[in-house]
Motif scaffolding. Sequence first.
Motif, PDB file in Angstrom:
ATOM      1  N   PHE A  35      67.774  79.017  50.598  1.00  0.00           N
ATOM      2  CA  PHE A  35      68.561  78.112  51.283  1.00  0.00           C
ATOM      3  C   PHE A  35      67.860  77.728  52.977  1.00  0.00           C
ATOM      4  O   PHE A  35      67.993  77.890  53.737  1.00  0.00           O
ATOM      5  CB  PHE A  35      70.178  78.417  51.431  1.00  0.00           C
ATOM      6  CG  PHE A  35      70.634  78.923  50.077  1.00  0.00           C
ATOM      7  CD1 PHE A  35      69.828  78.325  48.833  1.00  0.00           C
ATOM      8  CD2 PHE A  35      71.461  79.503  49.731  1.00  0.00           C
ATOM      9  CE1 PHE A  35      70.634  78.667  47.920  1.00  0.00           C
ATOM     10  CE2 PHE A  35      72.299  79.839  48.593  1.00  0.00           C
ATOM     11  CZ  PHE A  35      71.356  79.214  47.518  1.00  0.00           C
ATOM     12  N   GLU A  38      70.727  72.351  55.797  1.00  0.00           N
ATOM     13  CA  GLU A  38      71.581  70.955  55.332  1.00  0.00           C
ATOM     14  C   GLU A  38      71.323  71.105  53.030  1.00  0.00           C
ATOM     15  O   GLU A  38      71.500  70.407  52.494  1.00  0.00           O
ATOM     16  CB  GLU A  38      70.355  70.003  55.258  1.00  0.00           C
ATOM     17  CG  GLU A  38      69.055  70.221  54.247  1.00  0.00           C
ATOM     18  CD  GLU A  38      68.470  71.244  55.709  1.00  0.00           C
ATOM     19  OE1 GLU A  38      66.859  70.899  55.012  1.00  0.00           O
ATOM     20  OE2 GLU A  38      68.651  71.489  56.654  1.00  0.00           O
ATOM     21  N   SER A  39      71.737  72.300  52.226  1.00  0.00           N
ATOM     22  CA  SER A  39      71.730  72.394  51.294  1.00  0.00           C
ATOM     23  C   SER A  39      72.891  73.166  50.601  1.00  0.00           C
ATOM     24  O   SER A  39      73.476  72.913  49.748  1.00  0.00           O
ATOM     25  CB  SER A  39      70.420  72.865  50.654  1.00  0.00           C
ATOM     26  OG  SER A  39      70.404  74.530  51.085  1.00  0.00           O
ATOM     27  N   HIS A  41      76.188  72.717  50.642  1.00  0.00           N
ATOM     28  CA  HIS A  41      77.019  71.855  50.577  1.00  0.00           C
ATOM     29  C   HIS A  41      77.578  72.291  48.792  1.00  0.00           C
ATOM     30  O   HIS A  41      76.880  73.059  47.517  1.00  0.00           O
ATOM     31  CB  HIS A  41      76.547  70.510  50.154  1.00  0.00           C
ATOM     32  CG  HIS A  41      78.383  70.032  50.061  1.00  0.00           C
ATOM     33  ND1 HIS A  41      79.001  69.650  49.062  1.00  0.00           N
ATOM     34  CD2 HIS A  41      78.990  68.798  51.286  1.00  0.00           C
ATOM     35  CE1 HIS A  41      79.964  68.441  49.470  1.00  0.00           C
ATOM     36  NE2 HIS A  41      79.561  67.998  50.311  1.00  0.00           N
ATOM     37  N   TYR A  42      79.359  72.520  49.216  1.00  0.00           N
ATOM     38  CA  TYR A  42      79.521  72.868  47.525  1.00  0.00           C
ATOM     39  C   TYR A  42      80.125  72.024  46.161  1.00  0.00           C
ATOM     40  O   TYR A  42      79.665  72.614  45.489  1.00  0.00           O
ATOM     41  CB  TYR A  42      81.456  72.919  47.727  1.00  0.00           C
ATOM     42  CG  TYR A  42      82.334  72.122  48.114  1.00  0.00           C
ATOM     43  CD1 TYR A  42      82.209  71.173  47.085  1.00  0.00           C
ATOM     44  CD2 TYR A  42      82.559  71.815  50.008  1.00  0.00           C
ATOM     45  CE1 TYR A  42      82.793  70.161  48.435  1.00  0.00           C
ATOM     46  CE2 TYR A  42      83.393  70.750  50.165  1.00  0.00           C
ATOM     47  CZ  TYR A  42      83.334  69.920  49.370  1.00  0.00           C
ATOM     48  OH  TYR A  42      83.980  68.832  48.968  1.00  0.00           O
ATOM     49  N   ASN A  44      76.379  71.293  45.893  1.00  0.00           N
ATOM     50  CA  ASN A  44      74.910  71.598  45.685  1.00  0.00           C
ATOM     51  C   ASN A  44      74.698  72.490  44.478  1.00  0.00           C
ATOM     52  O   ASN A  44      75.633  73.686  44.217  1.00  0.00           O
ATOM     53  CB  ASN A  44      74.402  71.781  46.588  1.00  0.00           C
ATOM     54  CG  ASN A  44      73.069  71.930  46.843  1.00  0.00           C
ATOM     55  OD1 ASN A  44      71.859  73.500  46.210  1.00  0.00           O
ATOM     56  ND2 ASN A  44      71.870  71.725  47.566  1.00  0.00           N
ATOM     57  N   SER A  45      73.589  72.420  43.702  1.00  0.00           N
ATOM     58  CA  SER A  45      73.444  72.951  42.457  1.00  0.00           C
ATOM     59  C   SER A  45      72.731  73.955  42.680  1.00  0.00           C
ATOM     60  O   SER A  45      73.276  75.683  42.276  1.00  0.00           O
ATOM     61  CB  SER A  45      72.580  72.459  41.579  1.00  0.00           C
ATOM     62  OG  SER A  45      71.223  72.519  41.946  1.00  0.00           O
ATOM     63  N   SER A  46      72.465  74.518  44.014  1.00  0.00           N
ATOM     64  CA  SER A  46      72.228  76.006  44.735  1.00  0.00           C
ATOM     65  C   SER A  46      73.031  76.801  45.134  1.00  0.00           C
ATOM     66  O   SER A  46      73.883  78.172  44.345  1.00  0.00           O
ATOM     67  CB  SER A  46      70.373  75.710  45.045  1.00  0.00           C
ATOM     68  OG  SER A  46      69.265  75.282  45.001  1.00  0.00           O
ATOM     69  N   THR A  47      74.048  76.683  45.475  1.00  0.00           N
ATOM     70  CA  THR A  47      75.405  76.572  45.907  1.00  0.00           C
ATOM     71  C   THR A  47      75.786  77.106  45.057  1.00  0.00           C
ATOM     72  O   THR A  47      76.564  77.915  45.048  1.00  0.00           O
ATOM     73  CB  THR A  47      75.805  75.884  46.947  1.00  0.00           C
ATOM     74  OG1 THR A  47      75.093  75.508  48.403  1.00  0.00           O
ATOM     75  CG2 THR A  47      77.284  76.567  47.680  1.00  0.00           C
ATOM     76  N   TYR A 104      70.681  75.885  38.125  1.00  0.00           N
ATOM     77  CA  TYR A 104      69.574  75.510  38.666  1.00  0.00           C
ATOM     78  C   TYR A 104      68.858  74.094  38.013  1.00  0.00           C
ATOM     79  O   TYR A 104      67.769  73.053  38.649  1.00  0.00           O
ATOM     80  CB  TYR A 104      68.458  76.569  39.014  1.00  0.00           C
ATOM     81  CG  TYR A 104      68.853  77.469  40.332  1.00  0.00           C
ATOM     82  CD1 TYR A 104      68.665  77.453  41.410  1.00  0.00           C
ATOM     83  CD2 TYR A 104      69.382  78.286  40.128  1.00  0.00           C
ATOM     84  CE1 TYR A 104      68.838  77.563  42.349  1.00  0.00           C
ATOM     85  CE2 TYR A 104      70.045  79.772  40.938  1.00  0.00           C
ATOM     86  CZ  TYR A 104      69.478  79.274  41.950  1.00  0.00           C
ATOM     87  OH  TYR A 104      69.398  79.651  43.457  1.00  0.00           O
TER      88      TYR A 104
END
Length: 416
Positions: A35, A38-39, A41-42, A44-47, A104
Amino acid sequence: MNISTAFAPPFRLVAPFFIVGVSTFVLTILLMFGFEFESLHYFNSSTLAWVHIFLLAFVMLIILGAMAQLIPVVLEVGHLAVDLYYAIYPLIILGTILMAFGFYTLPILLPFGGVTVLIALFIFLVETFLTILKVKKINFIISTIIISNIFLLLGIIIGIALALNYSGILSFDSFKLLKAHIFLVFFGYVGTTVMSMSLILLPMFWLSHSFTWVYVKTAFVLLCFSICFMLFFTFSSITLVEDIAYTLCISSLFLYFFQIFVIYKKRVRVEVDIYFKSMLFSYFSLFTSLTLFLIYFFYSKDNLLLCASWLLFVGFIGFLISGHLYKIVPFLVWYERFSMFVGKKRVPMLNDLIPKKSSNFQFLNSSIGVIIVSLSFLMESNTLYKSGLCFLTLGVIFLLKDILYMAKIKEETYVF
């Protein structure tokens, strides 16, 4: 409350829940190395994938394994169909894998993963409710179990709707439903379960007695109202209702924190063991997290929200679970493998089954890691972030090692 182990299921049934759960904890920390700030964020697919892996395959598995033991102990009746638990954890694992890949790479997998998890939790809910029907008298703890499981069912149903929307099968504004899903599952199920189980486990392990339950009962009522207000907001556009939901939720958690402080002040046992240190760090993380959430409402800085969420998930829930595992696993192993020798042969004490140096090393690295990562969010430093994860990774690996060690202890090692 009278606590009896006569109806508890065998350790081999719950051991996979604990071992797979802690293994997943290790995996989630390793995933965080990928991570960047900048990625995080709730939406965001990875989060989203990380949160669902953490909550389903770590938090939920540990809670379900613990509930398999605690429900019959608290209710003082046997499980109606305890063998159903053998089907629950494989379904949870499969559903989590499908959902993770769905977030993902392939969103179409999300509904299938959600339905698989729903089937697993439906099995748990049906078995739990049918077991509760055998109880003649409903007390506060039992009522919290009933209400928390209702919240869980509603949360999973909304989660399926969100999965269908995310995969493109349905189309609607998911922002409000997402908040309702979080409130129902995390605060409604995990939160109320933690509250009720704390009143059983903390007094038992700290030997606390003669304390009032008024604070946690008030906290439970406020949390239930908070969830109801958030559900009402989901189907309305009244901002005030959402603000009331947040206010009640935070007030509830502060009251719960104060209840824990009351139990702590009434404790008889003063031994500073791994459980004591884990609980102190856990509730310190909860208090700090709630304070940061309050500050965030006034300043609306994302780094405050990230730090508060991190401390709530890994600092509070992570250490709450790990600390209790160092009590629950040795007790279950001792009860199954050594209790029958009491009065006949020399048997170990519970503390003898805990690897003390290893557990302290685990706590030191894990706590340092959580603190450094928290500072990295506040200071927005990627270097601090990766450094903290290195400490935390070492800590959770030792946690897994300790759980495996305690689970594999044999009678011939200690009985003479």
